[in-house]
Design a protein around this motif. Structure first.
Motif, PDB file in Angstrom:
ATOM      1  N   THR A   1      -0.802   0.002  -5.111  1.00  0.00           N
ATOM      2  CA  THR A   1      -0.051  -0.106  -3.854  1.00  0.00           C
ATOM      3  C   THR A   1      -0.075   1.257  -3.188  1.00  0.00           C
ATOM      4  N   ALA A   2      -0.263   1.284  -1.878  1.00  0.00           N
ATOM      5  CA  ALA A   2      -0.317   2.554  -1.152  1.00  0.00           C
ATOM      6  C   ALA A   2       0.715   2.561  -0.033  1.00  0.00           C
ATOM      7  N   PRO A   3       1.535   3.613   0.047  1.00  0.00           N
ATOM      8  CA  PRO A   3       2.465   3.713   1.168  1.00  0.00           C
ATOM      9  C   PRO A   3       1.735   4.027   2.465  1.00  0.00           C
ATOM     10  N   LEU A   4       2.171   3.388   3.519  1.00  0.00           N
ATOM     11  CA  LEU A   4       1.660   3.669   4.860  1.00  0.00           C
ATOM     12  C   LEU A   4       2.672   4.585   5.539  1.00  0.00           C
ATOM     13  N   PHE A   5       2.303   5.839   5.698  1.00  0.00           N
ATOM     14  CA  PHE A   5       3.217   6.816   6.274  1.00  0.00           C
ATOM     15  C   PHE A   5       3.211   6.720   7.803  1.00  0.00           C
TER      16      PHE A   5
ATOM     17  N   TYR B   1       3.863  -0.903   2.967  1.00  0.00           N
ATOM     18  CA  TYR B   1       3.101  -0.689   1.731  1.00  0.00           C
ATOM     19  C   TYR B   1       1.903  -1.633   1.748  1.00  0.00           C
ATOM     20  N   TRP B   2       0.710  -1.066   1.550  1.00  0.00           N
ATOM     21  CA  TRP B   2      -0.505  -1.874   1.555  1.00  0.00           C
ATOM     22  C   TRP B   2      -0.995  -2.088   0.128  1.00  0.00           C
ATOM     23  N   PRO B   3      -1.451  -3.289  -0.183  1.00  0.00           N
ATOM     24  CA  PRO B   3      -1.871  -3.605  -1.547  1.00  0.00           C
ATOM     25  C   PRO B   3      -3.265  -3.096  -1.870  1.00  0.00           C
ATOM     26  N   GLY B   4      -3.546  -2.975  -3.166  1.00  0.00           N
ATOM     27  CA  GLY B   4      -4.890  -2.646  -3.606  1.00  0.00           C
ATOM     28  C   GLY B   4      -5.883  -3.653  -3.068  1.00  0.00           C
TER      29      GLY B   4
ATOM     30  N   GLY C   1      -0.722   3.754  11.103  1.00  0.00           N
ATOM     31  CA  GLY C   1      -0.063   4.905  10.507  1.00  0.00           C
ATOM     32  C   GLY C   1      -1.059   5.751   9.736  1.00  0.00           C
ATOM     33  N   TYR C   2      -0.610   6.248   8.580  1.00  0.00           N
ATOM     34  CA  TYR C   2      -1.435   7.185   7.816  1.00  0.00           C
ATOM     35  C   TYR C   2      -1.416   6.806   6.325  1.00  0.00           C
ATOM     36  N   ILE C   3      -2.601   6.744   5.754  1.00  0.00           N
ATOM     37  CA  ILE C   3      -2.772   6.498   4.327  1.00  0.00           C
ATOM     38  C   ILE C   3      -3.262   7.782   3.671  1.00  0.00           C
ATOM     39  N   HIS C   4      -2.641   8.170   2.547  1.00  0.00           N
ATOM     40  CA  HIS C   4      -3.106   9.373   1.867  1.00  0.00           C
ATOM     41  C   HIS C   4      -4.509   9.124   1.321  1.00  0.00           C
ATOM     42  N   ARG C   5      -5.357  10.130   1.451  1.00  0.00           N
ATOM     43  CA  ARG C   5      -6.766   9.951   1.077  1.00  0.00           C
ATOM     44  C   ARG C   5      -6.939   9.686  -0.413  1.00  0.00           C
ATOM     45  N   ARG C   6      -5.971  10.066  -1.251  1.00  0.00           N
ATOM     46  CA  ARG C   6      -6.080   9.796  -2.685  1.00  0.00           C
ATOM     47  C   ARG C   6      -5.768   8.340  -3.026  1.00  0.00           C
ATOM     48  N   HIS C   7      -5.285   7.607  -2.069  1.00  0.00           N
ATOM     49  CA  HIS C   7      -4.988   6.189  -2.289  1.00  0.00           C
ATOM     50  C   HIS C   7      -6.092   5.272  -1.784  1.00  0.00           C
TER      51      HIS C   7
END
Length: 302
Positions: free
Chosen positions: A129-133, A145-148, A166-172
């Motif tokens: 799961t990745a947070p959308l900032f 929150y975006w799923p795998g 928005g923004y997704i961290h590049r490590r996700h």
């Protein structure tokens, strides 16, 4: 004396009848878009329908959207679209869209608000799961929150990928075409997720959904349901063949992935979660209801 002219009787035009030749075929309604009043035009040669429609490709713009068996919020979920996946629409109303998924052809109804015009994507969520900032800052408010497996179009901005929402961290995230090779490792990232019927990773996942998304991120296209997976992917194993990591084990209405030679990784309704447990324990639980709990095992070549 006025002549009387008898009206001429017109001969009715000859009626033409439509006739279907050949055997009638029974199509699996899960993966063939045909209902009483409408069918996908690609089925015109094999199925008679009152109307045909050519599908229009749309994109899921919600983090996840349930695919339902009927156009009703109370209908059973049969699958799920993840953000960025395509849906081929055949009938669109104010509230609902009927059609089929681009990744596996699965048919159903999706909320109209969850879909928009088709867009190209270049990144895929790698994390479970990745947070959308809301801003390019890890302290910024979380918009969603975006799923795998979710797909999106992102542009590098420091440690983040800027997208339309928005923004997704590049490590996700990884490039959308960067396929993985270890579906067990992918499935392990879903450990602890709740078991949700029809889920494919947005707030929950079911057994065949876990298999499908894990294999999909490794470039293996898998059908949606357990019976279709049992017939459509991998090669069958003899009963006496030892299990190995990555093998698929099928039970009546259920499927799991061997985490190693003895333990099964699966989303299940017993624990209501994705867990790893001894295969022997699963077999023992099912033994009272099924004389042969394991009905098939299949191995997928890397």
């Amino acid at each position: 004396m006025k002549a009387t002219i008898s009206p001429q009787r017109k001969t009715p035009p000859e009626r033409t009848r439509f006739k279907l030749d050949g055997r009638s075929v029974t199509l699996d309604s899960r993966i063939h878009a045909a209902r009483g009043d409408l069918a996908d035009v690609s089925l015109a040669g094999v199925l008679f329908s009152a109307h045909y429609a050519r599908a229009v490709e749309l994109t899921c713009v919600a983090a996840g959207a349930a695919i339902l068996s009927a156009p009703s919020a109370t209908a059973t979920a049969v699958s799920e679209l993840l953000r960025g996946e395509s849906f081929h629409a055949l009938d669109v109303t104010t509230d609902w869209t009927w059609g089929f998924c681009g990744h596996d052809g699965y048919v159903g109804y999706v909320r109209r608000e969850a879909l928009d015009t088709h867009e190209e994507t270049n990144h895929r969520i790698f994390a479970g799961t990745a947070p959308l900032f809301s801003a390019p800052d890890i302290k910024a408010p979380i918009a969603d929150y975006w799923p795998g497996g979710a797909l999106f179009k992102g542009e590098a901005q420091g440690d983040f990928l800027m997208c339309s929402d928005g923004y997704i961290h590049r490590r996700h995230a990884v490039a959308s075409d960067a396929l993985e090779s270890d579906w067990v490792a992918v499935a392990t990232r879903y450990l602890g997720q709740p078991y949700v019927w029809g889920g494919r990773g947005h707030r929950g996942v079911d057994c065949s959904g876990l298999v499908q998304v894990a294999l999909g991120q490794c470039g293996v296209n898998a059908p949606r349901d357990t019976d279709l997976q049992r017939e459509g992917i991998g090669s069958p194993l003899p009963e006496d063949a030892p299990s190995q990591r990555g093998d698929l084990v099928f039970f009546p209405g259920h499927v799991g992935i061997m985490a190693d030679e003895q333990n099964l990784l699966h989303a299940n309704a017993y624990w209501m979660a994705v867990v790893i447990e001894p295969l022997a324990d699963v077999v023992a639980r099912l033994a009272d209801d099924h004389a042969h709990p394991i009905i098939a095992r299949r191995r997928i070549s890397a």
